[in-house]
Write an enzyme that holds these catalytic residues in place. Sequence first.
Site, short mmCIF file in Angstrom:
data_model
loop_
_atom_site.label_atom_id
_atom_site.label_comp_id
_atom_site.label_asym_id
_atom_site.label_seq_id
_atom_site.Cartn_x
_atom_site.Cartn_y
_atom_site.Cartn_z
N LYS A 97 57.02 56.05 -10.10
CA LYS A 97 57.52 55.15 -11.12
C LYS A 97 56.37 54.57 -11.96
O LYS A 97 55.66 55.32 -12.61
CB LYS A 97 58.35 54.04 -10.46
CG LYS A 97 59.35 54.54 -9.42
CD LYS A 97 60.32 55.58 -9.93
CE LYS A 97 61.49 55.86 -9.01
NZ LYS A 97 61.17 56.42 -7.69
N ASP A 109 58.65 46.32 -0.76
CA ASP A 109 58.66 47.44 -1.71
C ASP A 109 58.39 46.85 -3.09
O ASP A 109 59.24 46.15 -3.65
CB ASP A 109 60.01 48.15 -1.67
CG ASP A 109 60.06 49.40 -2.55
OD1 ASP A 109 59.27 49.47 -3.51
OD2 ASP A 109 60.89 50.29 -2.28
N TYR A 135 67.39 49.79 -1.92
CA TYR A 135 67.53 51.06 -2.64
C TYR A 135 68.37 52.05 -1.81
O TYR A 135 68.22 52.15 -0.60
CB TYR A 135 66.15 51.63 -2.92
CG TYR A 135 66.11 53.08 -3.32
CD1 TYR A 135 66.82 53.56 -4.42
CD2 TYR A 135 65.38 54.01 -2.58
CE1 TYR A 135 66.79 54.89 -4.78
CE2 TYR A 135 65.33 55.35 -2.93
CZ TYR A 135 66.05 55.78 -4.03
OH TYR A 135 66.01 57.11 -4.37
N ARG A 176 44.89 68.70 4.24
CA ARG A 176 45.97 67.84 4.70
C ARG A 176 45.41 66.55 5.30
O ARG A 176 46.01 65.47 5.20
CB ARG A 176 46.82 68.55 5.76
CG ARG A 176 48.08 67.76 6.15
CD ARG A 176 48.85 68.39 7.31
NE ARG A 176 48.14 68.23 8.57
CZ ARG A 176 47.68 69.23 9.30
NH1 ARG A 176 47.83 70.49 8.90
NH2 ARG A 176 47.06 69.00 10.44
#
Length: 445
Positions: free
Chosen positions: A231, A206, A129, A76
Amino acid sequence: MVFTSQNGLTRENGHSHENESFKKLKVGDLDGFGTRAIHVGSEPSVETGAVIPAISLSTTYKQDGVGNHKGFEYSRSGNPNRNALETTLASLEAGGTYALAFASGSATTATVLQSLGPDSHIVSVNDVYGGTFRYMTRVANKNQGLAATFVDLENADEDEIAAAIRPNTKLIWIESPTNPTLRLVDIPRIVSIARSTLSKPLVLVDNTFLSPYYSSPLLQGADIVVHSLTKYVNGHSDVVMGAAVLPAHHAALRDDLAFLQNAIGAVPSAYDSWLAQRGIKTLHLRMREHGRNALAVARALARSPYVEQVIYPGLHSHPRNNLARRSLSPHASRFVDTFLEKEDDERDGSFPYGGMISFRIRGGLDEAMRFLSSTRLFTLAESLGGVESLAELPALMTHGSIPPAERAALGIGENLIRLSVGVEDADDLVRDIEQALKVAVKGDV
């Protein structure tokens, strides 16, 4: 006599040897975007010589003594595959030095906003968004008292933007192009306004829609760039991930975000990191093809009698086409220059500008629904940026969480369709769009 070639080799008396100064350069110091995408973070294994990084699935790592380890303790906190991907991302986002990978784009958003602390204020582009809007207004507002002011950063004048910035404003959140109406924000203009105020908020961009290939917000003055790696960066619709990239002068902010990344545990798996790094190797090739195909589809839409409006900033007819051109990254600008020099069919100054198109079909919801059910190659699905073409209805899908009145004010009506143009053959995509439009509006089969 000594001759030095472009690859750094010298020839003296018929013999070749490496130029010593060139040899000392690290991979990425002088290399182009595609070269860095393939090599940075993917150096051959010292142990085995493997050209492709191995997948490190171990959750824990042997220590030779307490605190004496090889850079990894617990997966982690750090994993070889995640670290390698972060190295690649920092290299590709021009102006970047630090990168942090997260379990999703939404996890990236949440971590950045949590780093602002309680009772902070942010200014956000109003056409943000839907998932980001939801987190700002329904999660961060409730859990940390974060207040958000939504401003039309594309069209608002400097006084209006400056007036929205409060003494406790910590961040300005930009999308450019916005999702789904593809509004363009002049990033250097917003940075200049932010720096002129007393609170001097950070500016975040972004960059998901354009990817590090078409846009370099850090070179335009931004403090943070975020991506949904799901994406374009990964590009194959098989990974959910996000990332934040920062320039060298934000080392302290990087440390704050890394602390939260570890403490919250919003980290991607080793396998997903490996997949994303594999996908990123072809980012430059895919983005060029996405752009070329999107331009062909946008031109077809603009010619169609069944379309009211086409929104693609690369079209010469787009009102902010000049801003799109001057905001290109250095590497994309060179690609576009070459594209325009070679283009023979339609010399109107239009150019590839990513793979996203929005358009308003002539009619309303019924026509939009028929179009979406009539395409053969454009799959009806949310998300974007994969090699395959997708189509969706933002008002009822990705932006359904935004109240109807606000959607209407933003121009997200029921006849607005968003396309993610893939890398199939352009002629096939154009034919698919044309036949689906005819079926949707005229009812022809």
